[in-house]
Write a protein that holds these residues in place. Structure first.
Motif, PDB file in Angstrom:
ATOM      1  N   ALA A  94       0.825  -1.210   0.000  1.00  0.00           N
ATOM      2  CA  ALA A  94       0.000   0.000   0.000  1.00  0.00           C
ATOM      3  C   ALA A  94       0.864   1.267   0.000  1.00  0.00           C
ATOM      4  CB  ALA A  94      -0.934   0.002   1.204  1.00  0.00           C
ATOM      5  N   SER A  95       2.157   1.124   0.241  1.00  0.00           N
ATOM      6  CA  SER A  95       3.070   2.279   0.249  1.00  0.00           C
ATOM      7  C   SER A  95       4.477   1.740   0.468  1.00  0.00           C
ATOM      8  CB  SER A  95       2.726   3.237   1.390  1.00  0.00           C
ATOM      9  OG  SER A  95       2.896   2.574   2.627  1.00  0.00           O
ATOM     10  N   THR A  96       5.453   2.612   0.313  1.00  0.00           N
ATOM     11  CA  THR A  96       6.820   2.195   0.637  1.00  0.00           C
ATOM     12  C   THR A  96       6.928   1.940   2.141  1.00  0.00           C
ATOM     13  OG1 THR A  96       7.446   3.787  -1.042  1.00  0.00           O
ATOM     14  CG2 THR A  96       9.223   2.721   0.126  1.00  0.00           C
ATOM     15  N   SER A  97       6.219   2.761   2.919  1.00  0.00           N
ATOM     16  CA  SER A  97       6.259   2.572   4.372  1.00  0.00           C
ATOM     17  C   SER A  97       5.762   1.171   4.728  1.00  0.00           C
ATOM     18  CB  SER A  97       5.383   3.609   5.074  1.00  0.00           C
ATOM     19  OG  SER A  97       5.765   4.899   4.670  1.00  0.00           O
ATOM     20  N   GLU A  98       4.682   0.729   4.073  1.00  0.00           N
ATOM     21  CA  GLU A  98       4.198  -0.623   4.351  1.00  0.00           C
ATOM     22  C   GLU A  98       5.208  -1.669   3.882  1.00  0.00           C
ATOM     23  OE1 GLU A  98      -0.053  -2.722   4.162  1.00  0.00           O
ATOM     24  OE2 GLU A  98       0.994  -2.812   2.241  1.00  0.00           O
ATOM     25  N   ALA A  99       5.909  -1.371   2.801  1.00  0.00           N
ATOM     26  CA  ALA A  99       6.933  -2.304   2.318  1.00  0.00           C
ATOM     27  C   ALA A  99       7.991  -2.520   3.411  1.00  0.00           C
ATOM     28  CB  ALA A  99       7.577  -1.764   1.041  1.00  0.00           C
ATOM     29  N   TYR A 100       8.414  -1.426   4.058  1.00  0.00           N
ATOM     30  CA  TYR A 100       9.370  -1.571   5.174  1.00  0.00           C
ATOM     31  C   TYR A 100       8.797  -2.479   6.256  1.00  0.00           C
ATOM     32  CZ  TYR A 100      12.672   2.073   3.697  1.00  0.00           C
ATOM     33  OH  TYR A 100      13.633   2.787   3.038  1.00  0.00           O
ATOM     34  N   SER A 101       7.521  -2.236   6.581  1.00  0.00           N
ATOM     35  CA  SER A 101       6.903  -3.007   7.658  1.00  0.00           C
ATOM     36  C   SER A 101       6.873  -4.502   7.299  1.00  0.00           C
ATOM     37  CB  SER A 101       5.492  -2.471   7.893  1.00  0.00           C
ATOM     38  OG  SER A 101       4.860  -3.201   8.897  1.00  0.00           O
ATOM     39  N   ASN A 170      19.620   9.642  -1.142  1.00  0.00           N
ATOM     40  CA  ASN A 170      19.181   9.714   0.253  1.00  0.00           C
ATOM     41  C   ASN A 170      18.284  10.939   0.477  1.00  0.00           C
ATOM     42  OD1 ASN A 170      19.027   9.043   2.943  1.00  0.00           O
ATOM     43  ND2 ASN A 170      21.059   9.790   3.477  1.00  0.00           N
ATOM     44  N   ASN A 171      17.430  10.827   1.470  1.00  0.00           N
ATOM     45  CA  ASN A 171      16.604  11.942   1.919  1.00  0.00           C
ATOM     46  C   ASN A 171      17.106  12.317   3.317  1.00  0.00           C
ATOM     47  OD1 ASN A 171      14.625  13.661   2.785  1.00  0.00           O
ATOM     48  ND2 ASN A 171      12.931  12.225   2.656  1.00  0.00           N
ATOM     49  N   PRO A 172      17.612  13.507   3.595  1.00  0.00           N
ATOM     50  CA  PRO A 172      17.492  14.723   2.801  1.00  0.00           C
ATOM     51  C   PRO A 172      18.757  15.100   2.027  1.00  0.00           C
ATOM     52  CG  PRO A 172      18.194  15.352   4.995  1.00  0.00           C
ATOM     53  CD  PRO A 172      18.151  13.829   4.947  1.00  0.00           C
ATOM     54  N   VAL A 198      17.088  -1.446  -0.343  1.00  0.00           N
ATOM     55  CA  VAL A 198      17.464  -0.211  -1.032  1.00  0.00           C
ATOM     56  C   VAL A 198      16.190   0.579  -1.342  1.00  0.00           C
ATOM     57  CG1 VAL A 198      18.763   0.833  -2.914  1.00  0.00           C
ATOM     58  CG2 VAL A 198      19.405  -1.436  -2.080  1.00  0.00           C
ATOM     59  N   ASP A 199      16.104   1.763  -0.776  1.00  0.00           N
ATOM     60  CA  ASP A 199      14.958   2.649  -0.978  1.00  0.00           C
ATOM     61  C   ASP A 199      15.259   3.515  -2.198  1.00  0.00           C
ATOM     62  OD1 ASP A 199      13.222   4.880  -0.805  1.00  0.00           O
ATOM     63  OD2 ASP A 199      12.990   4.625   1.356  1.00  0.00           O
ATOM     64  N   GLU A 200      14.521   3.256  -3.288  1.00  0.00           N
ATOM     65  CA  GLU A 200      14.788   3.946  -4.553  1.00  0.00           C
ATOM     66  C   GLU A 200      13.718   4.992  -4.869  1.00  0.00           C
ATOM     67  OE1 GLU A 200      17.085   0.361  -6.937  1.00  0.00           O
ATOM     68  OE2 GLU A 200      14.954   0.656  -7.364  1.00  0.00           O
ATOM     69  N   VAL A 201      12.992   5.470  -3.845  1.00  0.00           N
ATOM     70  CA  VAL A 201      11.847   6.331  -4.173  1.00  0.00           C
ATOM     71  C   VAL A 201      12.249   7.618  -4.902  1.00  0.00           C
ATOM     72  CG1 VAL A 201      10.372   5.402  -2.326  1.00  0.00           C
ATOM     73  CG2 VAL A 201      11.626   7.521  -1.932  1.00  0.00           C
ATOM     74  N   PHE A 202      13.516   8.035  -4.736  1.00  0.00           N
ATOM     75  CA  PHE A 202      13.943   9.250  -5.439  1.00  0.00           C
ATOM     76  C   PHE A 202      14.827   8.953  -6.654  1.00  0.00           C
ATOM     77  CE2 PHE A 202      13.105  10.934  -1.094  1.00  0.00           C
ATOM     78  CZ  PHE A 202      12.053  11.761  -1.446  1.00  0.00           C
ATOM     79  N   ALA A 203      14.914   7.675  -7.049  1.00  0.00           N
ATOM     80  CA  ALA A 203      15.836   7.311  -8.135  1.00  0.00           C
ATOM     81  C   ALA A 203      15.482   7.999  -9.460  1.00  0.00           C
ATOM     82  CB  ALA A 203      15.853   5.798  -8.323  1.00  0.00           C
ATOM     83  N   LEU A 230       4.250   4.819  -6.136  1.00  0.00           N
ATOM     84  CA  LEU A 230       3.667   5.933  -6.896  1.00  0.00           C
ATOM     85  C   LEU A 230       3.748   7.261  -6.161  1.00  0.00           C
ATOM     86  CD1 LEU A 230       0.447   4.403  -8.513  1.00  0.00           C
ATOM     87  CD2 LEU A 230       2.814   4.404  -9.325  1.00  0.00           C
ATOM     88  N   SER A 231       3.968   7.198  -4.856  1.00  0.00           N
ATOM     89  CA  SER A 231       4.008   8.400  -4.030  1.00  0.00           C
ATOM     90  C   SER A 231       4.964   9.442  -4.614  1.00  0.00           C
ATOM     91  CB  SER A 231       4.451   7.943  -2.643  1.00  0.00           C
ATOM     92  OG  SER A 231       4.549   8.973  -1.750  1.00  0.00           O
ATOM     93  N   LYS A 232       6.182   9.006  -4.930  1.00  0.00           N
ATOM     94  CA  LYS A 232       7.170   9.919  -5.504  1.00  0.00           C
ATOM     95  C   LYS A 232       7.235   9.756  -7.022  1.00  0.00           C
ATOM     96  CE  LYS A 232       8.602  11.244  -1.387  1.00  0.00           C
ATOM     97  NZ  LYS A 232       7.621  10.573  -0.549  1.00  0.00           N
ATOM     98  N   LEU A 233       7.093   8.522  -7.504  1.00  0.00           N
ATOM     99  CA  LEU A 233       7.314   8.267  -8.932  1.00  0.00           C
ATOM    100  C   LEU A 233       6.393   9.092  -9.823  1.00  0.00           C
ATOM    101  CD1 LEU A 233       9.047   6.524 -10.807  1.00  0.00           C
ATOM    102  CD2 LEU A 233       7.176   4.869 -10.830  1.00  0.00           C
TER     103      LEU A 233
HETATM  104  C1  PLP Z   1      13.170   7.971   1.541  1.00  0.00           C
HETATM  105  C2  PLP Z   1      11.695   7.736   1.707  1.00  0.00           C
HETATM  106  N1  PLP Z   1      11.225   6.475   1.722  1.00  0.00           N
HETATM  107  C3  PLP Z   1       9.903   6.229   1.855  1.00  0.00           C
HETATM  108  C4  PLP Z   1       8.990   7.246   1.977  1.00  0.00           C
HETATM  109  C5  PLP Z   1       7.536   6.914   2.152  1.00  0.00           C
HETATM  110  O1  PLP Z   1       6.897   6.808   0.931  1.00  0.00           O
HETATM  111  P1  PLP Z   1       5.396   6.252   0.846  1.00  0.00           P
HETATM  112  O2  PLP Z   1       4.516   7.435   0.679  1.00  0.00           O
HETATM  113  O3  PLP Z   1       5.401   5.344  -0.353  1.00  0.00           O
HETATM  114  O4  PLP Z   1       5.131   5.494   2.102  1.00  0.00           O
HETATM  115  C6  PLP Z   1       9.438   8.568   1.963  1.00  0.00           C
HETATM  116  C7  PLP Z   1       8.476   9.689   2.088  1.00  0.00           C
HETATM  117  O5  PLP Z   1       8.825  10.854   2.058  1.00  0.00           O
HETATM  118  C8  PLP Z   1      10.822   8.817   1.837  1.00  0.00           C
HETATM  119  O6  PLP Z   1      11.305  10.076   1.843  1.00  0.00           O
END
Ligand code: PLP
Length: 388
Positions: A94-101, A170-172, A198-203, A230-233
């Motif tokens: 449902a999100s990247t956050s859920e993927a971590y979980s 990386n964020n930030p 590997v978190d690629e949300v900003f790739a 899709l959140s960032k993509l």
């Molecule tokens: C590096 C990173 N990973 C994951 C997330 C969470 O993304 P999602 O909205 O898919 O849970 C964020 C949200 O800002 C993020 O900055």
């Protein structure tokens, strides 16, 4: 009454309380922490909304790994950036956050540990804690670029460490590990049997000249989970669709996929409408991504020009939606952010992202360009930031 998975205090920090109080008052507030693309003045094509109206969504036929058509659309997108993956190696979430979980449940017993980068996004600690997992931080040091401290990485690994998280970019900081740093990270995983996340949300948001996509090196001998969504993509956090690409040694990757399928099946949290909409959201969302990327680059270019000749030093991001500024240290960690808030500008102090002390600020490059210009004028006008 409540579990220790929750933070010991839910009281907002003094800075958060001051920002909330200011938001409640009328008058223009320039928010340079703005990270919500849907309220940043970016245009979204209406076809994105239309994609959710599909009568096929009235039938419930869940697949715990995600509907084949949605997984195929995700795999096609990866292929379009030269990252060929097998749709059968994907788990939708449902999100990247859920993927971590899901991954913490897959890899960790309660009390096990995961390594996360420092500085980085503050969400990891909460995500891990909610799954009864502890985090240890390994450091990227500010040496003009963010350099992996390999000795620190070695020191942080314990017998209970199960996974190493890399966020690239990386964020930030917007930093991307160099090939030598990737090799050191991979060696740590091999030597201690750690899974690599590997978190690629900003790739898809490179900022370095000549880069079209930030690639993660393939490691055939390390169990690897790559995350995106899709959140960032396509700038749609409300779509609630993320995914995990499972790679590494065949047998181990297959076992991981079967176990992730069981975890996903327990919740079945990914909605049918978004899965049916995924092919359109990914295809038509490309214009949103292009608009966001143009915004990020324009803001970064203006920032570089505007701070020239002041006491602000820009730590050039290689990708992502934010930028770290090195500023002179003043009094208490919140002092600079509070001084800016008094002038109607919101920024994040560096400690929010575990930057080493108060001589850092973090700005979102997603802010509307007029806000970035006005906010930087206020920042650069502070007496503290005039050159000595
Ligand atoms: C590096 C990173 N990973 C994951 C997330 C969470 O993304 P999602 O909205 O898919 O849970 C964020 C949200 O800002 C993020 O900055």
């Amino acid at each position: 009454m409540f579990s220790t998975r929750l933070p010991s205090s839910l009281v907002p920090s003094p800075l958060a309380a001051a920002v909330a109080a200011r938001r409640a008052r009328p008058g223009r507030l320039i928010d340079l922490t703005q990270s919500n693309p849907t309220t940043a003045g970016v245009a979204y094509p209406e076809t994105l909304a239309a994609a959710w109206s599909n009568v096929a969504a009235l039938r419930y036929a869940p697949d715990p790994r995600g509907l084949a058509t949605a997984r195929a659309a995700v795999a096609d997108w990866h292929a379009s950036v030269g990252d060929v993956i097998d749709a059968d190696r994907l788990i939708l979430t449902a999100s990247t956050s859920e993927a971590y979980s899901h991954l913490f449940k897959l890899l960790c017993n309660p009390g096990d540990r995961v390594l996360v980068p420092c500085p980085s996004y503050p969400l990891f600690e909460h995500l891990a804690q909610l799954d009864a997992v502890a985090v240890d931080r390994y450091t990227f040091r500010d040496a003009g670029r963010w350099e992996l401290d390999q000795a620190d990485l070695r020191d942080r690994i314990t017998p209970r460490t199960r996974a190493l998280v890399v966020v690239s970019p990386n964020n930030p900081t917007g930093s991307v590990p160099s090939p030598a740093e990737w090799a050191a990270l991979a060696d740590a995983c091999r030597a201690h049997r750690l899974a690599l996340i590997v978190d690629e949300v900003f790739a898809a948001y490179p900022l370095a000249p000549g880069v079209d996509y930030v690639r993660t090196p393939r490691l055939d001998d390390v169990l690897t989970f790559r995350l995106n969504g899709l959140s960032k993509l396509v700038g749609l956090p409300q779509a609630k669709l993320g995914w995990i690409v499972v790679e590494g040694p065949d047998g181990l990757a297959r076992q991981a996929l079967e176990a992730l399928e069981l975890i996903a099946d327990t919740y079945l949290s990914v909605s049918t409408p978004v899965q049916l909409a995924a092919p359109t959201l990914i295809a038509d969302g490309a214009v949103v991504r292009t608009a966001i990327a143009a915004r990020l680059r324009a803001n970064l270019a203006h920032l570089m020009t505007r701070v020239a000749g002041t006491a602000v030093d820009v730590r050039m991001p290689e990708g992502g939606w934010s930028v770290v500024l090195r500023v002179p240290c003043v009094g208490e960690p919140d002092d600079l952010a509070l001084a800016l808030l008094a002038r109607d500008v919101v920024v994040h102090p560096g400690y929010f992202y575990d930057l080493p002390h108060d001589g850092y600020l973090v700005l979102s490059l997603l802010a509307p360009e007029a806000d970035m210009r006005a906010g930087l004028d206020v920042l650069c006008g502070l007496p503290l930031l005039q050159p000595a």
